[in-house]
Design a protein around this motif. Structure first.
Motif, PDB file in Angstrom:
ATOM      1  N   ILE A  97      -4.882  45.912   5.526  1.00  0.00           N
ATOM      2  CA  ILE A  97      -3.962  47.379   5.884  1.00  0.00           C
ATOM      3  C   ILE A  97      -2.837  47.381   4.637  1.00  0.00           C
ATOM      4  CG2 ILE A  97      -2.218  48.501   7.268  1.00  0.00           C
ATOM      5  CD1 ILE A  97      -3.969  47.567   9.630  1.00  0.00           C
ATOM      6  N   LEU A  98      -2.756  48.710   4.326  1.00  0.00           N
ATOM      7  CA  LEU A  98      -1.898  49.141   3.320  1.00  0.00           C
ATOM      8  C   LEU A  98      -1.079  50.014   4.047  1.00  0.00           C
ATOM      9  CD1 LEU A  98      -0.400  49.363   0.481  1.00  0.00           C
ATOM     10  CD2 LEU A  98      -2.425  51.141   0.102  1.00  0.00           C
ATOM     11  N   ILE A  99       0.492  49.921   3.884  1.00  0.00           N
ATOM     12  CA  ILE A  99       1.467  50.618   4.424  1.00  0.00           C
ATOM     13  C   ILE A  99       2.176  51.392   3.334  1.00  0.00           C
ATOM     14  CG2 ILE A  99       3.650  51.021   5.837  1.00  0.00           C
ATOM     15  CD1 ILE A  99       2.698  48.342   7.575  1.00  0.00           C
ATOM     16  N   ILE A 100       2.119  52.647   3.258  1.00  0.00           N
ATOM     17  CA  ILE A 100       2.820  53.356   2.100  1.00  0.00           C
ATOM     18  C   ILE A 100       4.140  54.123   2.858  1.00  0.00           C
ATOM     19  CG2 ILE A 100       2.463  55.421   0.995  1.00  0.00           C
ATOM     20  CD1 ILE A 100       0.620  53.323  -0.073  1.00  0.00           C
ATOM     21  N   GLY A 101       5.439  53.707   2.268  1.00  0.00           N
ATOM     22  CA  GLY A 101       6.516  54.055   3.022  1.00  0.00           C
ATOM     23  C   GLY A 101       7.135  53.107   4.036  1.00  0.00           C
ATOM     24  N   CYS A 102       7.688  52.050   3.448  1.00  0.00           N
ATOM     25  CA  CYS A 102       7.906  50.785   4.543  1.00  0.00           C
ATOM     26  C   CYS A 102       9.355  50.794   4.987  1.00  0.00           C
ATOM     27  CB  CYS A 102       7.457  49.675   4.075  1.00  0.00           C
ATOM     28  SG  CYS A 102       6.833  48.258   5.225  1.00  0.00           S
ATOM     29  N   GLY A 103       9.955  51.671   5.599  1.00  0.00           N
ATOM     30  CA  GLY A 103      11.215  51.956   5.943  1.00  0.00           C
ATOM     31  C   GLY A 103      11.393  51.206   7.322  1.00  0.00           C
ATOM     32  N   SER A 163       9.126  51.022  -3.940  1.00  0.00           N
ATOM     33  CA  SER A 163       9.519  51.407  -5.375  1.00  0.00           C
ATOM     34  C   SER A 163      10.519  50.604  -5.782  1.00  0.00           C
ATOM     35  CB  SER A 163       9.764  52.934  -5.469  1.00  0.00           C
ATOM     36  OG  SER A 163      11.000  53.295  -4.505  1.00  0.00           O
ATOM     37  N   GLN A 164      11.127  49.728  -4.978  1.00  0.00           N
ATOM     38  CA  GLN A 164      12.258  48.856  -5.264  1.00  0.00           C
ATOM     39  C   GLN A 164      11.961  47.395  -5.028  1.00  0.00           C
ATOM     40  OE1 GLN A 164      15.614  50.443  -2.871  1.00  0.00           O
ATOM     41  NE2 GLN A 164      14.870  52.121  -2.685  1.00  0.00           N
ATOM     42  N   LEU A 220       4.757  46.851  -5.990  1.00  0.00           N
ATOM     43  CA  LEU A 220       5.635  47.528  -6.620  1.00  0.00           C
ATOM     44  C   LEU A 220       4.977  48.920  -7.034  1.00  0.00           C
ATOM     45  CD1 LEU A 220       8.711  47.884  -7.261  1.00  0.00           C
ATOM     46  CD2 LEU A 220       8.030  46.922  -9.653  1.00  0.00           C
ATOM     47  N   GLY A 221       5.631  50.090  -6.653  1.00  0.00           N
ATOM     48  CA  GLY A 221       4.717  51.393  -7.020  1.00  0.00           C
ATOM     49  C   GLY A 221       5.629  52.433  -6.721  1.00  0.00           C
ATOM     50  N   ASN A 222       5.420  53.586  -7.226  1.00  0.00           N
ATOM     51  CA  ASN A 222       6.163  54.991  -6.846  1.00  0.00           C
ATOM     52  C   ASN A 222       5.367  55.979  -6.725  1.00  0.00           C
ATOM     53  OD1 ASN A 222       7.982  57.100  -6.740  1.00  0.00           O
ATOM     54  ND2 ASN A 222       9.740  55.897  -8.079  1.00  0.00           N
ATOM     55  N   LEU A 223       5.065  56.735  -5.670  1.00  0.00           N
ATOM     56  CA  LEU A 223       4.665  57.927  -5.309  1.00  0.00           C
ATOM     57  C   LEU A 223       4.689  58.991  -6.498  1.00  0.00           C
ATOM     58  CD1 LEU A 223       4.257  57.908  -1.492  1.00  0.00           C
ATOM     59  CD2 LEU A 223       2.475  57.177  -3.290  1.00  0.00           C
ATOM     60  N   ASP A 224       5.892  59.071  -6.960  1.00  0.00           N
ATOM     61  CA  ASP A 224       6.286  60.145  -7.987  1.00  0.00           C
ATOM     62  C   ASP A 224       5.631  59.688  -9.354  1.00  0.00           C
ATOM     63  OD1 ASP A 224       7.534  61.700  -6.056  1.00  0.00           O
ATOM     64  OD2 ASP A 224       9.269  60.273  -6.300  1.00  0.00           O
ATOM     65  N   GLU A 225       5.253  58.543  -9.493  1.00  0.00           N
ATOM     66  CA  GLU A 225       4.640  57.818 -10.876  1.00  0.00           C
ATOM     67  C   GLU A 225       3.289  57.423 -10.815  1.00  0.00           C
ATOM     68  OE1 GLU A 225       7.437  55.083 -12.173  1.00  0.00           O
ATOM     69  OE2 GLU A 225       9.239  56.454 -12.039  1.00  0.00           O
ATOM     70  N   PRO A 226       2.215  58.444 -10.875  1.00  0.00           N
ATOM     71  CA  PRO A 226       1.044  58.009 -10.383  1.00  0.00           C
ATOM     72  C   PRO A 226       0.390  56.741 -11.069  1.00  0.00           C
ATOM     73  CG  PRO A 226       0.968  60.288 -10.642  1.00  0.00           C
ATOM     74  CD  PRO A 226       2.393  59.636 -11.131  1.00  0.00           C
ATOM     75  N   SER A 252       1.662  54.028 -11.527  1.00  0.00           N
ATOM     76  CA  SER A 252       2.182  52.779 -11.022  1.00  0.00           C
ATOM     77  C   SER A 252       1.376  52.365  -9.785  1.00  0.00           C
ATOM     78  CB  SER A 252       3.816  52.964 -10.614  1.00  0.00           C
ATOM     79  OG  SER A 252       4.135  53.752  -9.616  1.00  0.00           O
ATOM     80  N   LEU A 253       0.349  53.491  -9.396  1.00  0.00           N
ATOM     81  CA  LEU A 253      -0.409  53.272  -8.238  1.00  0.00           C
ATOM     82  C   LEU A 253      -1.401  52.708  -8.320  1.00  0.00           C
ATOM     83  CD1 LEU A 253       0.624  56.677  -6.727  1.00  0.00           C
ATOM     84  CD2 LEU A 253       1.795  54.437  -6.298  1.00  0.00           C
ATOM     85  N   TRP A 254      -2.096  52.030  -9.453  1.00  0.00           N
ATOM     86  CA  TRP A 254      -3.477  51.474  -9.737  1.00  0.00           C
ATOM     87  C   TRP A 254      -3.623  50.559  -8.835  1.00  0.00           C
ATOM     88  CZ3 TRP A 254      -3.908  46.464 -10.921  1.00  0.00           C
ATOM     89  CH2 TRP A 254      -2.859  45.765 -11.635  1.00  0.00           C
ATOM     90  N   ARG A 255      -2.858  49.897  -8.230  1.00  0.00           N
ATOM     91  CA  ARG A 255      -3.216  48.556  -7.453  1.00  0.00           C
ATOM     92  C   ARG A 255      -3.745  48.900  -6.283  1.00  0.00           C
ATOM     93  NH1 ARG A 255       1.588  47.291  -9.502  1.00  0.00           N
ATOM     94  NH2 ARG A 255       1.903  45.385 -10.932  1.00  0.00           N
ATOM     95  N   LEU A 256      -3.687  50.325  -5.693  1.00  0.00           N
ATOM     96  CA  LEU A 256      -3.959  50.857  -4.525  1.00  0.00           C
ATOM     97  C   LEU A 256      -5.250  51.249  -4.221  1.00  0.00           C
ATOM     98  CD1 LEU A 256      -0.827  53.179  -3.671  1.00  0.00           C
ATOM     99  CD2 LEU A 256      -0.984  50.609  -3.538  1.00  0.00           C
ATOM    100  N   SER A 257      -6.009  51.308  -5.405  1.00  0.00           N
ATOM    101  CA  SER A 257      -7.369  51.977  -5.272  1.00  0.00           C
ATOM    102  C   SER A 257      -8.292  50.924  -4.474  1.00  0.00           C
ATOM    103  CB  SER A 257      -7.940  52.174  -6.557  1.00  0.00           C
ATOM    104  OG  SER A 257      -7.952  51.130  -7.574  1.00  0.00           O
ATOM    105  N   ALA A 258      -8.232  49.789  -4.304  1.00  0.00           N
ATOM    106  CA  ALA A 258      -9.203  48.950  -3.556  1.00  0.00           C
ATOM    107  C   ALA A 258      -8.661  48.009  -2.878  1.00  0.00           C
ATOM    108  CB  ALA A 258     -10.209  48.228  -4.770  1.00  0.00           C
ATOM    109  N   ILE A 259      -7.313  48.214  -2.267  1.00  0.00           N
ATOM    110  CA  ILE A 259      -6.390  47.143  -1.927  1.00  0.00           C
ATOM    111  C   ILE A 259      -6.900  46.898  -0.289  1.00  0.00           C
ATOM    112  CG2 ILE A 259      -4.322  48.037  -1.079  1.00  0.00           C
ATOM    113  CD1 ILE A 259      -4.548  45.016  -2.818  1.00  0.00           C
TER     114      ILE A 259
END
Length: 295
Positions: free
Chosen positions: A9-15, A36-37, A53-59, A61-68
């Protein structure tokens, strides 16, 4: 995807909510959490998640997410400007690079998409009527995901969430500052969900969420905003906020705060039973009894 081991499972926005969700899911899933931090890596690892590590404002930086992972929980808010949620667009563009990789996506939206209904009830089939850029961005994200999910073989659950509260998320500073509330006859209805209940509902959506479904993730209470402030003040033995007419109050508070105070709706949680999860705190009053400082 690995044929053995825990599903991913991938969680985007882990506050706050994301951390609560991760704690519950790590028993049965390999949980990845985008941040992002790098300074948050230790905090995420402490709850059993693997930080990315990745930032939704910086596409780029998101390459790891495509098949995780086959399941994605999208908790990240949109950016602060405009009517389009570019962050969600960046996310689904990356997820689309591996066709049919994501099987399930849970998106946490807001009941603000309904707009002002002057105290009338709204449910999941009520047409959206956003009245602020903030709400428009959420509508844009929902629409983008609803187009993307069936086209990529993914089951989408949208949870529309009202005001989130917890012991550390109560309006105590506002009450102590004696910020006025509206007089009862002009007051707006507010809607709530405890943060722990919301985390449990997000997890339940992983197991029970129906495809392409919207669910109001709220407690179904019908409390006016001023009465909510009074309940919190009473629980902490504080003076209740003064009350003012709308015309006077609007001149005193920020435009952002006023945008929340002027929208009145009673949000029904008609579909909540689909998630097969009873709320621990079916109302704010029930929760406040557990922490009240009044004898």
């Amino acid at each position: 995807m690995q044929p053995f081991g825990k599903p991913r499972i991938l969680i985007i926005g882990c506050g706050d909510i994301g951390l609560r969700v991760a704690k519950q899911l790590v028993r049965h899933y390999k949980v990845f959490a985008l941040t992002s931090q790098a300074s948050r890596f230790a905090e995420l690892r402490a709850v059993g998640a693997t930080p990315l590590l990745g930032n939704l404002d910086e596409p780029n930086s998101l390459w790891r997410l495509s098949a995780i992972a086959e399941t994605v929980i999208h908790l990240a808010p949109p950016q602060n400007m405009g009517r389009l949620d570019q962050r969600t667009r960046n996310l689904i563009r990356i997820l689309s690079q591996r066709s049919n990789q994501v099987r399930r996506l849970i998106y946490v939206s807001t009941t603000g998409v309904y707009g002002n209904h002057s105290g009338a009830q709204v449910c999941e089939t009520t047409p959206v009527h956003p009245e602020s850029e903030r709400a428009w961005r959420r509508v844009n994200a929902e629409r983008a995901l609803r187009l993307w999910a069936p086209a990529h073989g993914a089951s989408l659950t949208i949870l529309r969430v009202p005001g989130i509260y917890a012991q550390d998320r109560l309006p105590l500073e506002r009450i102590e500052a004696k910020t006025p509330a509206l007089i009862p006859e002009e007051d707006a209805y507010s809607n709530h969900i405890h943060s722990e209940d919301l985390a449990r509902l997000v997890c339940a959506a992983v197991y029970y969420g129906k495809p392409q479904r919207v669910i109001n993730a709220c407690d179904g209470g019908e409390t006016k905003m001023g009465d909510y402030f009074d309940q919190v003040a009473d629980a902490f033995a504080l003076a209740r906020p003064p009350r003012l007419p709308a015309q006077e109050l609007q001149a005193l508070v920020s435009p952002m705060l006023w945008s929340f105070m002027r929208e009145s709706r009673r949000v029904m949680n008609t579909r909540l039973g689909e998630l097969k999860t009873a709320l621990r705190y079916p109302s704010v009053a029930v929760f406040l009894k557990t922490i009240s400082k009044n004898p």
